[in-house]
Scaffold this active site. Structure first.
Site, PDB file in Angstrom:
ATOM      1  N   ASP A 120      -7.618  -7.065  12.521  1.00 29.12           N
ATOM      2  CA  ASP A 120      -8.882  -6.429  12.197  1.00 29.12           C
ATOM      3  C   ASP A 120      -9.851  -7.308  12.408  1.00 29.12           C
ATOM      4  O   ASP A 120     -11.064  -7.462  12.319  1.00 29.12           O
ATOM      5  CB  ASP A 120      -8.789  -5.825  11.004  1.00 29.12           C
ATOM      6  CG  ASP A 120      -8.491  -4.157  11.261  1.00 29.12           C
ATOM      7  OD1 ASP A 120      -8.550  -3.785  12.318  1.00 29.12           O
ATOM      8  OD2 ASP A 120      -8.427  -3.437  10.080  1.00 29.12           O
TER       9      ASP A 120
ATOM     10  N   SER B 175      -4.930   4.862   5.343  1.00 31.90           N
ATOM     11  CA  SER B 175      -4.716   3.331   5.231  1.00 31.90           C
ATOM     12  C   SER B 175      -4.349   2.860   3.945  1.00 31.90           C
ATOM     13  O   SER B 175      -3.462   2.082   3.770  1.00 31.90           O
ATOM     14  CB  SER B 175      -6.020   2.682   5.589  1.00 31.90           C
ATOM     15  OG  SER B 175      -6.458   2.907   7.252  1.00 31.90           O
TER      16      SER B 175
ATOM     17  N   ARG C  22       0.819  -1.092  -0.102  1.00 34.80           N
ATOM     18  CA  ARG C  22      -0.111   0.050   0.178  1.00 34.80           C
ATOM     19  C   ARG C  22       1.009   1.326  -0.043  1.00 34.80           C
ATOM     20  O   ARG C  22       0.459   2.432  -0.432  1.00 34.80           O
ATOM     21  CB  ARG C  22      -0.908  -0.004   1.297  1.00 34.80           C
ATOM     22  CG  ARG C  22      -0.286  -0.033   2.608  1.00 34.80           C
ATOM     23  CD  ARG C  22      -1.566  -0.036   3.536  1.00 34.80           C
ATOM     24  NE  ARG C  22      -0.781  -0.423   5.028  1.00 34.80           N
ATOM     25  CZ  ARG C  22      -1.319   0.250   6.016  1.00 34.80           C
ATOM     26  NH1 ARG C  22      -2.122   1.239   6.087  1.00 34.80           N
ATOM     27  NH2 ARG C  22      -0.716  -0.035   7.195  1.00 34.80           N
TER      28      ARG C  22
ATOM     29  N   ARG D  72      -1.833  -4.693   3.815  1.00 33.23           N
ATOM     30  CA  ARG D  72      -1.572  -3.799   4.861  1.00 33.23           C
ATOM     31  C   ARG D  72      -0.089  -4.067   5.598  1.00 33.23           C
ATOM     32  O   ARG D  72       0.340  -3.116   5.768  1.00 33.23           O
ATOM     33  CB  ARG D  72      -2.600  -4.234   6.053  1.00 33.23           C
ATOM     34  CG  ARG D  72      -2.158  -3.362   7.274  1.00 33.23           C
ATOM     35  CD  ARG D  72      -3.173  -3.464   8.486  1.00 33.23           C
ATOM     36  NE  ARG D  72      -2.771  -3.448   9.646  1.00 33.23           N
ATOM     37  CZ  ARG D  72      -2.153  -4.123  10.275  1.00 33.23           C
ATOM     38  NH1 ARG D  72      -1.883  -5.468   9.856  1.00 33.23           N
ATOM     39  NH2 ARG D  72      -1.667  -3.875  11.591  1.00 33.23           N
TER      40      ARG D  72
ATOM     41  N   GLU E 285     -18.680   4.144  -0.364  1.00 31.53           N
ATOM     42  CA  GLU E 285     -18.001   3.453  -1.744  1.00 31.53           C
ATOM     43  C   GLU E 285     -18.778   3.362  -2.730  1.00 31.53           C
ATOM     44  O   GLU E 285     -18.129   3.689  -3.952  1.00 31.53           O
ATOM     45  CB  GLU E 285     -17.417   2.018  -0.872  1.00 31.53           C
ATOM     46  CG  GLU E 285     -16.664   1.887   0.380  1.00 31.53           C
ATOM     47  CD  GLU E 285     -17.115   2.167   1.520  1.00 31.53           C
ATOM     48  OE1 GLU E 285     -18.653   1.962   1.342  1.00 31.53           O
ATOM     49  OE2 GLU E 285     -16.515   2.245   2.465  1.00 31.53           O
TER      50      GLU E 285
ATOM     51  N   PHE F 239     -14.160  -3.261   0.998  1.00 35.17           N
ATOM     52  CA  PHE F 239     -15.103  -2.238   0.932  1.00 35.17           C
ATOM     53  C   PHE F 239     -15.554  -1.851  -0.548  1.00 35.17           C
ATOM     54  O   PHE F 239     -16.639  -1.159  -0.974  1.00 35.17           O
ATOM     55  CB  PHE F 239     -15.126  -1.156   1.969  1.00 35.17           C
ATOM     56  CG  PHE F 239     -14.787  -1.460   3.399  1.00 35.17           C
ATOM     57  CD1 PHE F 239     -15.678  -2.273   3.783  1.00 35.17           C
ATOM     58  CD2 PHE F 239     -13.819  -1.133   4.170  1.00 35.17           C
ATOM     59  CE1 PHE F 239     -15.715  -2.794   5.187  1.00 35.17           C
ATOM     60  CE2 PHE F 239     -13.636  -1.620   5.392  1.00 35.17           C
ATOM     61  CZ  PHE F 239     -14.852  -2.489   6.061  1.00 35.17           C
TER      62      PHE F 239
ATOM     63  N   HIS G 208      -5.509  -3.495   2.102  1.00 32.64           N
ATOM     64  CA  HIS G 208      -5.904  -4.334   3.206  1.00 32.64           C
ATOM     65  C   HIS G 208      -6.486  -5.875   2.778  1.00 32.64           C
ATOM     66  O   HIS G 208      -7.482  -6.250   3.314  1.00 32.64           O
ATOM     67  CB  HIS G 208      -6.760  -3.948   4.305  1.00 32.64           C
ATOM     68  CG  HIS G 208      -6.097  -2.640   4.917  1.00 32.64           C
ATOM     69  ND1 HIS G 208      -5.617  -1.783   4.196  1.00 32.64           N
ATOM     70  CD2 HIS G 208      -5.723  -2.554   6.316  1.00 32.64           C
ATOM     71  CE1 HIS G 208      -4.936  -0.868   5.038  1.00 32.64           C
ATOM     72  NE2 HIS G 208      -5.238  -1.311   6.177  1.00 32.64           N
TER      73      HIS G 208
HETATM   74  C1  LIG Z   1     -18.227   0.040   4.477  1.00 34.32           C
HETATM   75  C2  LIG Z   1     -17.171   0.489   5.439  1.00 34.32           C
HETATM   76  N1  LIG Z   1     -16.187   1.414   4.850  1.00 34.32           N
HETATM   77  C3  LIG Z   1     -15.202   1.653   5.635  1.00 34.32           C
HETATM   78  C4  LIG Z   1     -14.849   1.345   6.720  1.00 34.32           C
HETATM   79  C5  LIG Z   1     -13.533   1.588   7.424  1.00 34.32           C
HETATM   80  N2  LIG Z   1     -13.552   2.289   8.518  1.00 34.32           N
HETATM   81  C6  LIG Z   1     -13.719   1.525   9.827  1.00 34.32           C
HETATM   82  S1  LIG Z   1     -14.216   2.812  11.123  1.00 34.32           S
HETATM   83  C7  LIG Z   1     -14.311   4.038  10.158  1.00 34.32           C
HETATM   84  C8  LIG Z   1     -14.684   5.289  10.641  1.00 34.32           C
HETATM   85  C9  LIG Z   1     -16.060   5.343  11.136  1.00 34.32           C
HETATM   86  O1  LIG Z   1     -16.593   6.665  11.399  1.00 34.32           O
HETATM   87  P1  LIG Z   1     -17.670   6.833  12.689  1.00 34.32           P
HETATM   88  O2  LIG Z   1     -18.859   6.142  12.031  1.00 34.32           O
HETATM   89  O3  LIG Z   1     -17.905   8.292  13.093  1.00 34.32           O
HETATM   90  O4  LIG Z   1     -17.166   5.902  13.876  1.00 34.32           O
HETATM   91  P2  LIG Z   1     -16.409   6.588  15.209  1.00 34.32           P
HETATM   92  O5  LIG Z   1     -16.006   7.723  15.162  1.00 34.32           O
HETATM   93  O6  LIG Z   1     -17.841   6.227  16.126  1.00 34.32           O
HETATM   94  O7  LIG Z   1     -15.480   5.401  15.728  1.00 34.32           O
HETATM   95  C10 LIG Z   1     -13.935   3.615   8.561  1.00 34.32           C
HETATM   96  C11 LIG Z   1     -14.086   4.621   7.536  1.00 34.32           C
HETATM   97  C12 LIG Z   1     -15.697   0.408   7.442  1.00 34.32           C
HETATM   98  N3  LIG Z   1     -15.415  -0.358   8.493  1.00 34.32           N
HETATM   99  N4  LIG Z   1     -16.732  -0.185   6.507  1.00 34.32           N
END
Ligand SMILES: Cc1ncc(C[n+]2csc(CCOP(=O)(O)OP(=O)(O)O)c2C)c(N)n1
Lengths: 311, 268
Positions: free
Chosen positions: A112, A33, A7, A162, A54, A79, A104
């Site tokens: 994860d 990431s 990556r 990753r 996405e 994703f 990843h």
């Molecule tokens: C469909 C999808 N896209 C991307 C991710 C990667 N990802 C994991 S957590 C996150 C940010 C989430 O933000 P938020 O919903 O505000 O959660 P919090 O701040 O409460 O941790 C991302 C982009 C994922 N888990 N699922």
């Protein structure tokens, strides 16, 4: 050998090709990431973080491509699949110039857990007409692939991982789409490997050398179009074929090779890969050990392929 | 009601969250710390469930859509006896039951196999519909992240719940203002968020998601006619100063020095 994640090769490659003002990049809240953030910092006006969306990212990418832009879009490989049907219908069908990068991928993702450990991306993207599917073995190859893609016309999917992997290639390396790279010559068997398994295959070859077993190690960085003539040639020469990938054994590199061989030169095969199971949390090394993706497993597969051909 | 006991519990959980992520050297502290007060109240005050019978048919369900922030859920489930606290040490490790993203296949008490954002609310709607078909009076709670609300699928579910006239469904938005790569308002502004949910047909309750009193009264007020969303204004990383509203601690473990500082601040 220094170790760099593929990556990171995507990040540096994208930054390099970014000099071309016609290139745009998109990400869905994962740029730290996927490493598209390097491009984002250098060219903020040509970088779009669409949020965690996405599907929208792919539709927007298609619109940009239809308007003449060269589009790089990235997310985790898993994703990206969220937008698979968007990619199929809105990008692949009209053959738009969108280069999707899924990071990843595979069990290399580690801690994860199973939700992010994408083991089916080769299978699904390979099934789309018009789409090139690329899986680089190290950071250098990834960077070169990005440079290649910047001038390639048409949709593509590239997977990166990753965790860090040893660097195999030097800066003179030239990426040629659809061409397998013979990294080591042999005679008793051939291992066609991709991604992080290329390094494992090289380790296996070294070990096998000690037992007097000489194997070819071939880096298949392009899953589609697969290097048919090389696959057929080395299968005929060795009569013992092993595929090795951090992907389900259903639908990936092993399947692609089997499709070629069953038509042209039916050959006994062993497939090293994920045996149709979801993963779990653990370090990449532990998961490779538990799920059969290490050099040791490749060695066993080689020995078994050789045994089978002498029967 | 006296919320002191819940407040104390939440403070203990914050310490456990930091410990768990520090031991694993990976995981998501920010979203765990913003959600923990609400989770503590849900399980400690509101929901009916039986840890000895995790699949008791009449239990209330909690669907944790933002399951990357699972350490918060694990501390609460262990506290109520679903599994031993010993499991914390094996968080994200091979052979442990506490996966990197909460997963119903691995962990007793976890309802939803999470990891992909935007899918929990639809899952919760399914459970709520089944409850209605089976004439059960259980409630379904679903917590969403604010970044998560950028997913189109969230709004498909947001449309569906009022259309199905679901009364037993309560969504909770952990509006902690930060997602993975920055502030929500800079990346994809959600405002006016309350109006959005309202216009989709939801009853809305806006609270301070770190005030135990407000959490408790919102949970009491939530189940009425039609689906309700509690919009909880929270702070990502709440309780550890250098993690607060800092996207760097979305998905990163503290190092030794940061760990020490965090524990001091939490009076561990
Ligand atoms: C469909 C999808 N896209 C991307 C991710 C990667 N990802 C994991 S957590 C996150 C940010 C989430 O933000 P938020 O919903 O505000 O959660 P919090 O701040 O409460 O941790 C991302 C982009 C994922 N888990 N699922």
């Amino acid at each position: 050998m220094p170790e760099i994640a593929t990556r990171d090769g995507y990040g540096t490659g994208l930054l390099k090709v970014g000099k071309n003002p016609n290139i745009v990049a998109l990400d869905a809240d994962l740029s730290d990431s996927t490493k598209s953030q390097e491009f984002g910092k250098a060219y903020p006006e040509r970088f779009f973080n669409v949020g965690i969306a996405e599907q929208d990212m792919i539709s927007i990418s298609a619109g940009l491509a239809a308007s003449g832009k060269i589009v790089f879009a990235s997310s985790f490989s898993i994703f990206s699949e969220r937008a698979f049907e968007h990619f199929r219908n809105t990008v692949a069908r009209p053959k738009l110039n969108v280069k999707l990068c899924g990071s990843h991928a595979g069990f290399k993702t580690g801690e994860d857990g199973s939700s992010a450990q994408c083991i089916e991306d080769f299978a699904v993207y390979r099934s789309l007409p018009n789409v090139a599917v690329i899986s680089p073995a190290d950071a250098v190859e990834t960077e070169k692939a990005v440079e290649f893609l910047a001038s390639y016309k048409g949709p593509s999917y590239m997977r990166t991982t990753r965790a860090k992997v040893p660097v195999i290639f030097d800066s003179n390396y030239k990426f040629e789409l659809g061409r397998g790279v013979v990294l080591k010559k042999g005679k008793d068997a051939v291992v066609f490997a991709t991604g992080p398994l290329v390094h494992e295959a090289l380790k296996a070859a070294e070990e096998l050398d000690k037992d007097g077993i000489k194997i070819y190690v071939v880096n298949i960085h392009t899953i589609k179009p697969i290097d048919e003539s090389l696959v057929i040639k080395l299968a005929r020469e060795t009569k013992a074929v092993i595929s090795a990938e951090d992907h389900n054994v259903i639908g990936g590199l092993g399947s692609a090779i089997a499709e070629v061989l069953s038509k042209n030169s039916p050959t006994q095969m062993e497939m090293v890969g994920v045996k149709d199971t979801f993963g779990e949390s653990g370090t990449p090394e532990e998961l490779y050990e538990k799920y059969g993706l290490t050099s040791k497993h490749i060695i066993n597969a080689v020995k078994s392929a050789i045994r089978r051909k002498s029967k | 009601m006296d919320t002191k006991a819940l407040e104390n519990k939440a403070r203990e959980h914050r310490i456990e969250i930091i410990q768990m992520i520090y031991d694993a050297q990976s995981g998501h502290p920010g979203g765990s710390l913003s959600a923990i007060d609400i989770l503590t109240a849900l399980y400690g005050y509101k929901m009916k469930f039986n840890p000895k019978k995790p699949d008791w048919e009449d239990r209330d369900r909690f669907v944790y859509s933002k399951g990357h922030a699972c350490p918060a859920l694990y501390t609460v489930l262990a506290d109520h006896g679903y599994f031993s606290r010993e499991e914390f040490k094996k968080f994200r490790k091979l052979g442990g039951m506490l996966q990197g993203h909460a997963d119903r296949k691995w962990t007793p008490g976890v309802e939803f196999s999470a990891g992909s954002l935007g899918q929990g609310l639809g899952f919760a709607i399914g459970i709520a519909l089944a409850g209605r078909l089976d004439k059960k009076d259980y409630k379904v709670y679903c917590m969403l992240g604010d970044g998560e609300c950028e997913e189109g699928a969230v709004w498909e579910s947001a449309m569906a719940a009022p259309n199905f006239r679901l009364k037993n469904l309560i969504a909770i938005l952990d509006y902690n203002k930060v997602q993975q790569t920055g502030k929500v308002k800079d990346i994809m502004n959600l405002e006016p968020i309350e109006d959005k949910w309202k216009s989709f047909g939801w009853r809305t309750i806006v609270i301070d998601g770190h005030s135990m009193k407000e959490i408790v009264s919102a949970l009491d007020a939530a189940v009425k006619d039609g689906p309700t969303i509690i919009i909880a204004n929270t702070k990502k990383g709440k309780g550890v100063s250098f993690m607060e509203l800092n996207e760097k601690f979305h998905g990163k473990a503290p190092n030794a020095e940061e760990y020490k500082k965090a524990m001091e601040e939490l009076n561990a």
